[in-house]
Design a protein around this motif. Structure first.
Motif, PDB file in Angstrom:
ATOM      1  N   LYS A 195       0.578 -25.483   8.683  1.00  0.00           N
ATOM      2  CA  LYS A 195       0.392 -24.170   9.293  1.00  0.00           C
ATOM      3  C   LYS A 195      -1.010 -24.105   9.901  1.00  0.00           C
ATOM      4  O   LYS A 195      -2.007 -24.351   9.215  1.00  0.00           O
ATOM      5  N   GLY A 196      -1.112 -23.752  11.179  1.00  0.00           N
ATOM      6  CA  GLY A 196      -2.403 -23.679  11.855  1.00  0.00           C
ATOM      7  C   GLY A 196      -3.152 -22.400  11.516  1.00  0.00           C
ATOM      8  O   GLY A 196      -2.632 -21.490  10.864  1.00  0.00           O
ATOM      9  N   LEU A 197      -4.392 -22.336  11.997  1.00  0.00           N
ATOM     10  CA  LEU A 197      -5.252 -21.197  11.668  1.00  0.00           C
ATOM     11  C   LEU A 197      -4.768 -19.900  12.308  1.00  0.00           C
ATOM     12  O   LEU A 197      -4.999 -18.817  11.771  1.00  0.00           O
ATOM     13  N   PHE A 198      -4.104 -19.987  13.460  1.00  0.00           N
ATOM     14  CA  PHE A 198      -3.542 -18.777  14.066  1.00  0.00           C
ATOM     15  C   PHE A 198      -2.506 -18.150  13.137  1.00  0.00           C
ATOM     16  O   PHE A 198      -2.480 -16.929  12.943  1.00  0.00           O
ATOM     17  N   GLN A 199      -1.635 -18.980  12.553  1.00  0.00           N
ATOM     18  CA  GLN A 199      -0.640 -18.452  11.613  1.00  0.00           C
ATOM     19  C   GLN A 199      -1.292 -17.949  10.337  1.00  0.00           C
ATOM     20  O   GLN A 199      -0.898 -16.925   9.782  1.00  0.00           O
ATOM     21  N   THR A 200      -2.306 -18.667   9.864  1.00  0.00           N
ATOM     22  CA  THR A 200      -3.001 -18.259   8.642  1.00  0.00           C
ATOM     23  C   THR A 200      -3.664 -16.900   8.821  1.00  0.00           C
ATOM     24  O   THR A 200      -3.719 -16.089   7.897  1.00  0.00           O
ATOM     25  N   ALA A 201      -4.160 -16.643  10.030  1.00  0.00           N
ATOM     26  CA  ALA A 201      -4.861 -15.379  10.307  1.00  0.00           C
ATOM     27  C   ALA A 201      -3.910 -14.272  10.758  1.00  0.00           C
ATOM     28  O   ALA A 201      -4.380 -13.192  11.133  1.00  0.00           O
ATOM     29  N   ASP A 202      -2.614 -14.509  10.750  1.00  0.00           N
ATOM     30  CA  ASP A 202      -1.649 -13.533  11.282  1.00  0.00           C
ATOM     31  C   ASP A 202      -1.858 -12.153  10.657  1.00  0.00           C
ATOM     32  O   ASP A 202      -1.940 -12.017   9.430  1.00  0.00           O
ATOM     33  N   GLY A 203      -1.982 -11.148  11.507  1.00  0.00           N
ATOM     34  CA  GLY A 203      -2.241  -9.789  11.055  1.00  0.00           C
ATOM     35  C   GLY A 203      -3.715  -9.470  10.918  1.00  0.00           C
ATOM     36  O   GLY A 203      -4.095  -8.301  10.790  1.00  0.00           O
ATOM     37  N   GLY A 204      -4.541 -10.502  10.948  1.00  0.00           N
ATOM     38  CA  GLY A 204      -5.977 -10.310  10.738  1.00  0.00           C
ATOM     39  C   GLY A 204      -6.802 -10.701  11.953  1.00  0.00           C
ATOM     40  O   GLY A 204      -6.429 -10.426  13.092  1.00  0.00           O
ATOM     41  N   THR A 205      -7.942 -11.351  11.683  1.00  0.00           N
ATOM     42  CA  THR A 205      -8.919 -11.669  12.730  1.00  0.00           C
ATOM     43  C   THR A 205      -9.223 -13.160  12.704  1.00  0.00           C
ATOM     44  O   THR A 205      -9.407 -13.740  11.624  1.00  0.00           O
ATOM     45  N   LEU A 206      -9.296 -13.768  13.885  1.00  0.00           N
ATOM     46  CA  LEU A 206      -9.668 -15.176  14.013  1.00  0.00           C
ATOM     47  C   LEU A 206     -10.963 -15.271  14.806  1.00  0.00           C
ATOM     48  O   LEU A 206     -11.036 -14.804  15.939  1.00  0.00           O
ATOM     49  N   LEU A 207     -11.992 -15.855  14.194  1.00  0.00           N
ATOM     50  CA  LEU A 207     -13.268 -16.083  14.878  1.00  0.00           C
ATOM     51  C   LEU A 207     -13.274 -17.492  15.429  1.00  0.00           C
ATOM     52  O   LEU A 207     -13.185 -18.471  14.677  1.00  0.00           O
ATOM     53  N   LEU A 208     -13.377 -17.611  16.739  1.00  0.00           N
ATOM     54  CA  LEU A 208     -13.527 -18.909  17.406  1.00  0.00           C
ATOM     55  C   LEU A 208     -15.007 -19.108  17.689  1.00  0.00           C
ATOM     56  O   LEU A 208     -15.531 -18.673  18.720  1.00  0.00           O
ATOM     57  N   ASP A 209     -15.690 -19.727  16.730  1.00  0.00           N
ATOM     58  CA  ASP A 209     -17.133 -19.917  16.850  1.00  0.00           C
ATOM     59  C   ASP A 209     -17.424 -21.080  17.788  1.00  0.00           C
ATOM     60  O   ASP A 209     -16.671 -22.054  17.842  1.00  0.00           O
ATOM     61  N   GLU A 210     -18.527 -20.979  18.506  1.00  0.00           N
ATOM     62  CA  GLU A 210     -18.927 -21.981  19.507  1.00  0.00           C
ATOM     63  C   GLU A 210     -17.773 -22.264  20.466  1.00  0.00           C
ATOM     64  O   GLU A 210     -17.417 -23.421  20.741  1.00  0.00           O
ATOM     65  N   ILE A 211     -17.203 -21.196  21.007  1.00  0.00           N
ATOM     66  CA  ILE A 211     -16.074 -21.312  21.926  1.00  0.00           C
ATOM     67  C   ILE A 211     -16.454 -22.099  23.172  1.00  0.00           C
ATOM     68  O   ILE A 211     -15.611 -22.748  23.805  1.00  0.00           O
ATOM     69  N   GLY A 212     -17.728 -22.108  23.518  1.00  0.00           N
ATOM     70  CA  GLY A 212     -18.185 -22.848  24.698  1.00  0.00           C
ATOM     71  C   GLY A 212     -18.022 -24.345  24.564  1.00  0.00           C
ATOM     72  O   GLY A 212     -18.077 -25.072  25.563  1.00  0.00           O
ATOM     73  N   ASP A 213     -17.823 -24.849  23.331  1.00  0.00           N
ATOM     74  CA  ASP A 213     -17.644 -26.281  23.105  1.00  0.00           C
ATOM     75  C   ASP A 213     -16.181 -26.683  23.044  1.00  0.00           C
ATOM     76  O   ASP A 213     -15.873 -27.847  22.766  1.00  0.00           O
ATOM     77  N   MET A 214     -15.259 -25.735  23.286  1.00  0.00           N
ATOM     78  CA  MET A 214     -13.838 -26.073  23.231  1.00  0.00           C
ATOM     79  C   MET A 214     -13.476 -26.978  24.408  1.00  0.00           C
ATOM     80  O   MET A 214     -13.800 -26.679  25.555  1.00  0.00           O
ATOM     81  N   PRO A 215     -12.774 -28.094  24.157  1.00  0.00           N
ATOM     82  CA  PRO A 215     -12.385 -29.007  25.236  1.00  0.00           C
ATOM     83  C   PRO A 215     -11.514 -28.308  26.277  1.00  0.00           C
ATOM     84  O   PRO A 215     -10.713 -27.427  25.932  1.00  0.00           O
ATOM     85  N   PRO A 216     -11.637 -28.683  27.560  1.00  0.00           N
ATOM     86  CA  PRO A 216     -10.881 -28.018  28.639  1.00  0.00           C
ATOM     87  C   PRO A 216      -9.374 -27.996  28.412  1.00  0.00           C
ATOM     88  O   PRO A 216      -8.716 -26.996  28.690  1.00  0.00           O
ATOM     89  N   ALA A 217      -8.808 -29.094  27.890  1.00  0.00           N
ATOM     90  CA  ALA A 217      -7.352 -29.138  27.680  1.00  0.00           C
ATOM     91  C   ALA A 217      -6.909 -28.075  26.682  1.00  0.00           C
ATOM     92  O   ALA A 217      -5.860 -27.442  26.837  1.00  0.00           O
ATOM     93  N   LEU A 218      -7.713 -27.855  25.655  1.00  0.00           N
ATOM     94  CA  LEU A 218      -7.367 -26.841  24.660  1.00  0.00           C
ATOM     95  C   LEU A 218      -7.607 -25.434  25.189  1.00  0.00           C
ATOM     96  O   LEU A 218      -6.963 -24.480  24.752  1.00  0.00           O
ATOM     97  N   GLN A 219      -8.552 -25.289  26.116  1.00  0.00           N
ATOM     98  CA  GLN A 219      -8.771 -23.970  26.718  1.00  0.00           C
ATOM     99  C   GLN A 219      -7.502 -23.475  27.402  1.00  0.00           C
ATOM    100  O   GLN A 219      -7.149 -22.294  27.314  1.00  0.00           O
ATOM    101  N   VAL A 220      -6.778 -24.380  28.059  1.00  0.00           N
ATOM    102  CA  VAL A 220      -5.515 -24.019  28.720  1.00  0.00           C
ATOM    103  C   VAL A 220      -4.504 -23.533  27.685  1.00  0.00           C
ATOM    104  O   VAL A 220      -3.836 -22.506  27.879  1.00  0.00           O
TER     105      VAL A 220
END
Length: 477
Positions: free
Chosen positions: A237-262
């Motif tokens: 189960k990924g972090l999106f599912q784990t956080a379902d109903g709550g809040t997900l902090l994507l820290d250092e979003i500027g370092d996310m690889p371009p493919a994952l940004q899509v």
């Protein structure tokens, strides 16, 4: 000259307000301290405007009472400085008859009021009470009102404004982008927003997009099914599912690889995730808070960050101040950390020596709150007395600490130094350097471009200049 007077007894109905009294007449200082102390106030007295400003860096009072005529900076110059640093802090001036015109001018500029010497004690107490009443909140905050921000230790106006905005934003589901230098407390503010939101009873999950290898990040965020890849022996189960109903902090979003940004953009649009290896989408209800210390506008201009994703994440922006921009919080934070660390190390603590606390408040703090914590921890670990000395604080401030760097910053620095070393070893030959790094040439060129390294500069045959990480003309260190 500086002294603090606290009465033996105080009105039990409310906390005692702290007043900073400034006068170069020692007898007048003692008299004011006695009268104000007897009235239930905590009084800190100093003999000059310069001493008053230093005291304000250490601890902010609720009111300043100052003579107009002072050595060095006068009371009017002191008021101007206070107004620029603390616009809401009330100031009352004491003036002799000859300086009344100056006091009247200062009142027009924002001084709360002035009293002429010899002043009437009853009138002075009335004016102080009126000024404090105007500066006090209209209704006392309940304990529940403060629980959401309990971990954010602050009393500065800058942070108070930020927290008020954060609490208002928390009531909506709008995506929030937190900006600020490393170590300013972006994750802590994200947690506070979550606790103040209707999602407070659901999970808060934080993930550092720069700390997880690109090959694993997609699985961590979106999950995978058994058999999706070689090591996928069970469903995950990924972090999106784990956080379902709550809040997900994507820290250092500027370092996310371009493919994952899509893929992230698609998730935000569809409000559903598809685990690796699965043909089925799973609906998710997650509030996104992202954080970065990078300039995302520059990253977009360089093609490193998607513009459409930026506008999805940046519905509301909050910018955290550096520690140097909220110096009135330094003493509060340092004492808070010391109490916490003294329990960790099993030591008896009575705080910092005054000169040690002053050294902390005057330091530059490039690593912000994280660096302050590290300095306090080192001083606490090494102290042999309940009172932390100036010498220990100075030692901790001088000691270089890799802990001041975030993991992402440390990795970026290592990666660049590693590439520089390979280029120097291979005389700027990219094919040889890529072979040593066990990377294909295209990927290796991409890494060189990321770190603004030009292979030709490492040739030693006259066509370029061999350089290192600190004397490289394109280095950004």
């Amino acid at each position: 000259m500086s002294a603090t007077f606290e009465p033996h007894a105080a009105p039990p109905s409310k906390p005692r307000a702290r007043i900073l009294v400034v006068d170069d007449d020692a007898d007048m200082l003692r008299l004011l301290a006695m009268r104000l102390g007897a009235a239930g106030y905590q009084v800190t007295s100093v003999g000059s405007a310069e001493a008053a400003l230093s005291q304000l860096d250490i601890e902010r009072p609720q009111l300043v009472l100052s003579d107009v005529r002072l050595p060095g900076k006068d009371g009017l110059a002191l008021f101007d400085e206070i107004r620029s640093r603390h616009p809401s802090l009330p100031v009352i001036l004491l003036t002799a008859h000859g300086t009344i015109p100056d006091a009247v001018e200062a009142t027009a500029r924002g001084v709360y009021t002035y009293l002429t010497k010899p002043y009437d004690a009853k009138e002075l107490l009335e004016k102080i009470a009126q000024a404090l009443a105007l500066g006090a909140p209209t209704s006392p905050s309940s304990q529940a009102d403060e629980e959401w921000r309990a971990d954010v230790i602050s009393r500065s106006n800058r942070m108070a404004d930020l927290l008020a905005e954060a609490r208002m934003i928390a009531q909506s589901d709008a995506s929030v982008l937190l900006r600020g230098d490393s170590g300013t407390g972006k994750e802590m503010l994200a947690r506070a927003i979550h606790r103040a939101s209707p999602r407070a009873k659901k999970p808060f999950i934080a993930v550092n997009c720069g700390a997880i290898p690109e090959a694993l990040l997609e699985s961590e965020l979106f999950g995978h099914v058994k058999g999706a890849f070689t090591d996928a022996v069970t469903n995950h189960k990924g972090l999106f599912q784990t956080a379902d109903g709550g809040t997900l902090l994507l820290d250092e979003i500027g370092d996310m690889p371009p493919a994952l940004q899509v893929k992230l953009l698609r998730v935000l649009q569809e409000r559903a995730i598809r685990p690796l290896g699965s043909s089925q989408s799973i609906p998710v209800d997650v509030r996104i808070i992202s954080a970065t210390h990078r300039n995302l506008e520059e990253a977009m201009a360089e093609g490193q960050f998607r513009e459409d994703l930026y506008y999805r994440l940046n519905v509301v922006t909050l910018t955290l101040p550096t520690l140097a921009e909220r110096r009135e919080d330094i003493a509060l934070l340092a004492n808070h950390f010391l109490a916490k660390l003294a329990r960790k190390y099993g030591k008896r603590s009575s705080g910092f020596a005054p000169e040690a606390l002053k050294a902390l408040t005057m330091a530059s703090w490039p690593g912000n709150v994280r660096q302050l914590y590290n300095v306090v921890e080192q001083a606490c670990a090494l102290t042999t007395t309940p009172l932390v000395s100036l010498a220990l604080v100075q030692r901790a401030l001088r000691t270089p600490s890799t802990e001041v760097l975030s993991f992402t910053d440390a990795r970026q620095r290592f990666e660049r130094d590693y590439l520089v070393g390979l280029l120097k070893m291979t005389d700027g030959n990219v094919a040889d350097a890529a072979r040593l790094a066990q990377r294909n040439r295209t990927e290796f060129y991409r890494l060189l471009q990321k770190h603004e390294l030009t292979p030709g500069l490492f040739k030693s045959d006259g066509s370029g200049v061999a350089t290192g990480p600190h004397d490289d003309p394109v280095a950004d260190e």
